[in-house]
Scaffold this motif. Sequence first.
Motif, PDB file in Angstrom:
ATOM      1  N   GLU A 130       0.659  -1.046   0.055  1.00  0.00           N
ATOM      2  CA  GLU A 130      -0.138   0.107  -0.001  1.00  0.00           C
ATOM      3  C   GLU A 130       0.849   1.206   0.053  1.00  0.00           C
ATOM      4  OE1 GLU A 130      -2.758   0.252   3.215  1.00  0.00           O
ATOM      5  OE2 GLU A 130      -3.337  -2.066   2.933  1.00  0.00           O
ATOM      6  N   ALA A 131       0.313   2.345  -0.805  1.00  0.00           N
ATOM      7  CA  ALA A 131       0.996   3.628  -0.749  1.00  0.00           C
ATOM      8  C   ALA A 131       0.960   4.095   0.648  1.00  0.00           C
ATOM      9  CB  ALA A 131       0.469   4.284  -1.775  1.00  0.00           C
ATOM     10  N   GLY A 132       1.980   4.667   1.321  1.00  0.00           N
ATOM     11  CA  GLY A 132       2.112   5.466   2.513  1.00  0.00           C
ATOM     12  C   GLY A 132       2.068   4.355   3.663  1.00  0.00           C
ATOM     13  N   ALA A 177      18.509  -0.092  -6.230  1.00  0.00           N
ATOM     14  CA  ALA A 177      18.406  -0.980  -5.188  1.00  0.00           C
ATOM     15  C   ALA A 177      17.815  -2.206  -5.806  1.00  0.00           C
ATOM     16  CB  ALA A 177      17.575  -0.337  -4.388  1.00  0.00           C
ATOM     17  N   LEU A 178      18.209  -3.423  -5.257  1.00  0.00           N
ATOM     18  CA  LEU A 178      17.683  -4.477  -5.425  1.00  0.00           C
ATOM     19  C   LEU A 178      16.305  -4.849  -4.410  1.00  0.00           C
ATOM     20  CD1 LEU A 178      17.171  -7.143  -7.273  1.00  0.00           C
ATOM     21  CD2 LEU A 178      19.210  -8.189  -5.835  1.00  0.00           C
ATOM     22  N   ILE A 179      15.266  -5.264  -4.964  1.00  0.00           N
ATOM     23  CA  ILE A 179      14.253  -5.680  -4.020  1.00  0.00           C
ATOM     24  C   ILE A 179      13.922  -7.227  -4.240  1.00  0.00           C
ATOM     25  CG2 ILE A 179      11.835  -5.296  -3.108  1.00  0.00           C
ATOM     26  CD1 ILE A 179      11.990  -2.443  -4.455  1.00  0.00           C
ATOM     27  N   ASP A 180      14.269  -7.903  -3.023  1.00  0.00           N
ATOM     28  CA  ASP A 180      14.211  -9.344  -3.567  1.00  0.00           C
ATOM     29  C   ASP A 180      13.266 -10.005  -2.269  1.00  0.00           C
ATOM     30  OD1 ASP A 180      15.193 -11.901  -4.143  1.00  0.00           O
ATOM     31  OD2 ASP A 180      17.075 -11.555  -3.580  1.00  0.00           O
ATOM     32  N   CYS A 181      12.795 -11.207  -2.726  1.00  0.00           N
ATOM     33  CA  CYS A 181      11.884 -12.169  -1.990  1.00  0.00           C
ATOM     34  C   CYS A 181      10.658 -11.642  -2.197  1.00  0.00           C
ATOM     35  CB  CYS A 181      12.227 -11.964  -0.481  1.00  0.00           C
ATOM     36  SG  CYS A 181      14.046 -12.769  -0.201  1.00  0.00           S
ATOM     37  N   LEU A 182      10.272 -11.053  -3.407  1.00  0.00           N
ATOM     38  CA  LEU A 182       8.801 -10.664  -3.449  1.00  0.00           C
ATOM     39  C   LEU A 182       7.934 -11.848  -4.072  1.00  0.00           C
ATOM     40  CD1 LEU A 182       9.981  -7.612  -5.707  1.00  0.00           C
ATOM     41  CD2 LEU A 182       9.000  -7.333  -3.478  1.00  0.00           C
ATOM     42  N   GLU A 183       6.740 -11.646  -4.122  1.00  0.00           N
ATOM     43  CA  GLU A 183       5.740 -12.361  -4.468  1.00  0.00           C
ATOM     44  C   GLU A 183       5.447 -12.456  -5.843  1.00  0.00           C
ATOM     45  OE1 GLU A 183       1.997 -12.580  -2.251  1.00  0.00           O
ATOM     46  OE2 GLU A 183       3.132 -11.956  -0.492  1.00  0.00           O
ATOM     47  N   PRO A 184       5.415 -13.648  -6.617  1.00  0.00           N
ATOM     48  CA  PRO A 184       5.217 -13.740  -8.039  1.00  0.00           C
ATOM     49  C   PRO A 184       3.690 -13.141  -8.429  1.00  0.00           C
ATOM     50  CG  PRO A 184       6.289 -15.760  -7.370  1.00  0.00           C
ATOM     51  CD  PRO A 184       5.827 -15.008  -6.159  1.00  0.00           C
ATOM     52  N   GLY A 185       3.754 -12.351  -9.554  1.00  0.00           N
ATOM     53  CA  GLY A 185       2.549 -11.827  -9.941  1.00  0.00           C
ATOM     54  C   GLY A 185       1.557 -10.739  -9.199  1.00  0.00           C
ATOM     55  N   ARG A 186       2.623 -10.236  -8.190  1.00  0.00           N
ATOM     56  CA  ARG A 186       2.109  -9.354  -7.171  1.00  0.00           C
ATOM     57  C   ARG A 186       2.221  -7.890  -7.601  1.00  0.00           C
ATOM     58  NH1 ARG A 186      -0.168  -9.992  -1.907  1.00  0.00           N
ATOM     59  NH2 ARG A 186      -1.077  -7.960  -1.291  1.00  0.00           N
ATOM     60  N   THR A 187       1.519  -6.738  -7.326  1.00  0.00           N
ATOM     61  CA  THR A 187       1.830  -5.349  -7.627  1.00  0.00           C
ATOM     62  C   THR A 187       2.000  -4.929  -6.115  1.00  0.00           C
ATOM     63  OG1 THR A 187       0.290  -5.317  -9.441  1.00  0.00           O
ATOM     64  CG2 THR A 187       0.852  -3.019  -8.287  1.00  0.00           C
ATOM     65  N   TYR A 188       3.330  -4.129  -6.217  1.00  0.00           N
ATOM     66  CA  TYR A 188       3.851  -3.373  -5.016  1.00  0.00           C
ATOM     67  C   TYR A 188       4.033  -1.754  -5.282  1.00  0.00           C
ATOM     68  CZ  TYR A 188       5.497  -7.656  -3.466  1.00  0.00           C
ATOM     69  OH  TYR A 188       5.551  -9.188  -3.007  1.00  0.00           O
ATOM     70  N   HIS A 189       3.754  -0.935  -4.191  1.00  0.00           N
ATOM     71  CA  HIS A 189       4.059   0.167  -4.193  1.00  0.00           C
ATOM     72  C   HIS A 189       5.447   0.480  -3.782  1.00  0.00           C
ATOM     73  CE1 HIS A 189      -0.051   2.045  -4.863  1.00  0.00           C
ATOM     74  NE2 HIS A 189      -0.324   0.765  -4.345  1.00  0.00           N
ATOM     75  N   TYR A 190       6.148   1.606  -4.132  1.00  0.00           N
ATOM     76  CA  TYR A 190       7.387   1.875  -3.849  1.00  0.00           C
ATOM     77  C   TYR A 190       7.846   3.454  -4.075  1.00  0.00           C
ATOM     78  CZ  TYR A 190       9.460   2.893  -8.368  1.00  0.00           C
ATOM     79  OH  TYR A 190       9.492   3.336  -9.740  1.00  0.00           O
ATOM     80  N   THR A 203      10.635  10.830  -3.471  1.00  0.00           N
ATOM     81  CA  THR A 203       9.821  10.542  -4.742  1.00  0.00           C
ATOM     82  C   THR A 203       8.189  10.305  -4.715  1.00  0.00           C
ATOM     83  OG1 THR A 203      10.477   8.190  -5.397  1.00  0.00           O
ATOM     84  CG2 THR A 203      12.092  10.039  -5.910  1.00  0.00           C
ATOM     85  N   PRO A 204       7.429  10.619  -5.591  1.00  0.00           N
ATOM     86  CA  PRO A 204       6.121  10.168  -5.617  1.00  0.00           C
ATOM     87  C   PRO A 204       5.920   8.800  -5.572  1.00  0.00           C
ATOM     88  CG  PRO A 204       6.624  11.953  -7.359  1.00  0.00           C
ATOM     89  CD  PRO A 204       7.936  11.381  -6.929  1.00  0.00           C
ATOM     90  N   ASP A 205       4.891   8.375  -5.103  1.00  0.00           N
ATOM     91  CA  ASP A 205       4.666   6.869  -5.056  1.00  0.00           C
ATOM     92  C   ASP A 205       4.539   6.514  -6.510  1.00  0.00           C
ATOM     93  OD1 ASP A 205       3.531   4.418  -3.307  1.00  0.00           O
ATOM     94  OD2 ASP A 205       2.075   4.800  -5.217  1.00  0.00           O
ATOM     95  N   ALA A 206       4.925   4.953  -6.678  1.00  0.00           N
ATOM     96  CA  ALA A 206       4.835   4.456  -7.921  1.00  0.00           C
ATOM     97  C   ALA A 206       4.595   2.788  -7.701  1.00  0.00           C
ATOM     98  CB  ALA A 206       6.048   4.567  -8.852  1.00  0.00           C
ATOM     99  N   THR A 207       4.194   2.028  -8.870  1.00  0.00           N
ATOM    100  CA  THR A 207       4.063   0.955  -8.457  1.00  0.00           C
ATOM    101  C   THR A 207       4.720  -0.135  -9.689  1.00  0.00           C
ATOM    102  OG1 THR A 207       2.036   0.791  -9.946  1.00  0.00           O
ATOM    103  CG2 THR A 207       1.640   1.275  -7.824  1.00  0.00           C
ATOM    104  N   PHE A 208       4.771  -1.229  -9.320  1.00  0.00           N
ATOM    105  CA  PHE A 208       5.388  -2.305 -10.119  1.00  0.00           C
ATOM    106  C   PHE A 208       4.877  -3.515  -9.920  1.00  0.00           C
ATOM    107  CE2 PHE A 208       8.636  -2.487  -6.801  1.00  0.00           C
ATOM    108  CZ  PHE A 208       8.696  -3.839  -6.408  1.00  0.00           C
ATOM    109  N   THR A 209       4.936  -4.513 -11.099  1.00  0.00           N
ATOM    110  CA  THR A 209       4.158  -5.986 -10.649  1.00  0.00           C
ATOM    111  C   THR A 209       5.226  -6.954 -11.306  1.00  0.00           C
ATOM    112  OG1 THR A 209       2.325  -4.957 -11.404  1.00  0.00           O
ATOM    113  CG2 THR A 209       2.384  -7.355 -11.615  1.00  0.00           C
ATOM    114  N   THR A 210       5.492  -7.883 -10.275  1.00  0.00           N
ATOM    115  CA  THR A 210       6.285  -9.042 -10.655  1.00  0.00           C
ATOM    116  C   THR A 210       5.845 -10.150 -11.553  1.00  0.00           C
ATOM    117  OG1 THR A 210       5.541 -10.018  -8.663  1.00  0.00           O
ATOM    118  CG2 THR A 210       7.584  -8.832  -8.357  1.00  0.00           C
ATOM    119  N   ALA A 211       6.822 -10.697 -12.066  1.00  0.00           N
ATOM    120  CA  ALA A 211       6.545 -11.590 -13.326  1.00  0.00           C
ATOM    121  C   ALA A 211       5.558 -12.917 -12.645  1.00  0.00           C
ATOM    122  CB  ALA A 211       7.497 -12.158 -13.982  1.00  0.00           C
TER     123      ALA A 211
END
Length: 681
Positions: A130-132, A177-190, A203-211
């Motif tokens: 979640e953002a914030g 930065a390398l963000i590790d140990c993420l869940e597959p197919g999950r969207t994250y805020h950063y 920086t402003p909030d942004a999102t990415f999604t893992t494979a």
Amino acid sequence: MTQNSSAGSADNRHRVIPLVEQHEFFQQMLRRSPVSRRGVLRGSVSAAGASFLVGGSLVGSASASASASSSADDLTTTGTIAGGFVVNGRHLSFGPDPKRQMRVAGQLFDLNTYNAVPSGIKVEVEYGYEAGAYGHTVAAEIRQLVTHVPVWNGVPTGPVTASLTDLLRADQFYVHALIDCLEPGRTYHYRFVYTKHGERGHTPDATFTTAPDGRRFLSPFTFTAYGDQGITGAPGTGRTLDDAPSLQPEPSSHITDDYYNPSDPDYFDPASTTAPTDISPVAALVTQITRVRNPVNHTPSRFTLLAGDMCYANPSGNAQPIINPAGPGGNQPGDSNTPVPPPNSGGWDDYDPYVWTSYLTTIEPSSASIPWMFNTGNHDVELFTTSLDADAATVDAYGRLGYGGHASRIDMPANGPRSCPSVYSFTYGNVGVVSADANELSWEIQGLLGYSAGEQASWLRRRLGEFRHDPAIDFIVVFFHHCAFSTCDGHSSDGGVRKVLAPLLSEFEVDLAVQGHNHIYERSNPIKYDAATNTGSSSVQATSKSAHEAATVRPQTDGTTYITVGSGGRPRYSWSGAVETDRNFLTGVDTGAPGNGTTVTADPATSQGPSAAQLDFTREYETVDWSQARYSDYAFIALDVVPAAPDGTATMTVRAINEQGVEFDRVVFKRDVRGRGPYSL
């Protein structure tokens, strides 16, 4: 220009430097201003440039003509500052395991003094669901890139003088930065968080999604690709952000971004009183990529492949050392390396590292949210040597191949052959992707030819074999820069790239090769490669008549399709055939007009038509029968992947889309995967 050793003015400030003294003169300049990784020089960027860099992505309401000092207040609308520093130009890339890893990066710089050393500053990445309320933090690494070389300052009309030389001092800092140990197919805020002297910025909030996780939970998805991008147009009026005064490639290289004309749909007349919403194909294509959606589930593009020639900070593109100590028009190492700068050019030589800042800002609307996977082209070779007057820190930073700058700015999976930094692979769902370095294979531009001593070719054979024998992989996409098959008159084909890659792509039934280098869009028919002649021929006619009457290709029997999509924003090329025209369903493929077919004729006697560069720098002219779709304007491709349906067929549909978002070509690749079991939709 021919150098001479005449005495010149009695005033030492304007003394003509004889050729024999030039090298020592430059070395003295460097010694007077030493650079190390612990103590670096400070410089400043112009106020106009700084406001562009800020306004491009962090400031929604900032005026493009605002000063650097006033930009600090404007930044608070969407981001904050700490100790004068901001992080801008955010860009993502997959880690070695795209299902569980994501690399995040950006540029760290001071708004008031661009080259200021970020001493005492701490940078981290916060991330979570979640953002914030991120919940997780990882430390970011700060990478320094030193660029410290003599440049010509002004317009020499005679032999080079001391007053007409200067030093390019660029000390740039990139955070990773390398963000590790993420869940597959999950969207994250950063977001990036940086602290200095008790101040905290982010920086402003942004999102990415893992494979997605392999065969489980695999839904339809889309990714995008193109090459030869560059940055926003020539230094402009400041009336819009796209027309902002900014840091641009040196126009003395005979390459200019100011190539619009009234035939362009987004042509901007400087005399007009109405400012356009967008005048740049570069920015327009980035915007269109952010709008791409998968036709089945309406999800956005999951990643972008950039097939070389990223930003043209080195516009010469000859894969040779950049600085020429023989001066303007000199012949060491080549007479194209240091052309005479135009009046009021600012004195840059062929290489301008500040262009990278503008470039990362330009792509940030997309690259902050989806990984951009980069490949190296000839304009990405940034090579310096101490013998050509760069200092030791600069030579060390850029490395023997000229790829060291990329290692500071961007991230690649680094899972390819040890000697080839930009050769790598990754898996996304049922697609295997391979980045190949055509600079090492090119017979047209031979500066890096053979640098891996065959290691790249051996690795490609192993990796493509692993992909093709992996039951979870349906489609293989290989992307590289110089074209193995193209009829464009800019570079046409490269015999060296073709000789190494074409047999491998044929042997392992690679579905699609994505190429750059030629500034057009061109799709071949599926090609059957002939090793005896190092040529290829059509296996089927893959004609696309409309979005509803797409071409169909079965790579298992038809062979590999080659798409040239070096149409990311650089000056457009044309066709090599005497009567060839664009050929796609917007122009009409069945008109019967001369030149509107798939056969393009060559005439060796007049050196016209398609050709392939040879090892001896000659060109082998060849009549070809495979030029199926052609489009000489700005474009990218979207690839829509649908996993195996109940009938055991997986599809990958390629849609070619121009800068206005209009589709003009479509081809569907089909793979029979019966016996493997269906994917979960």
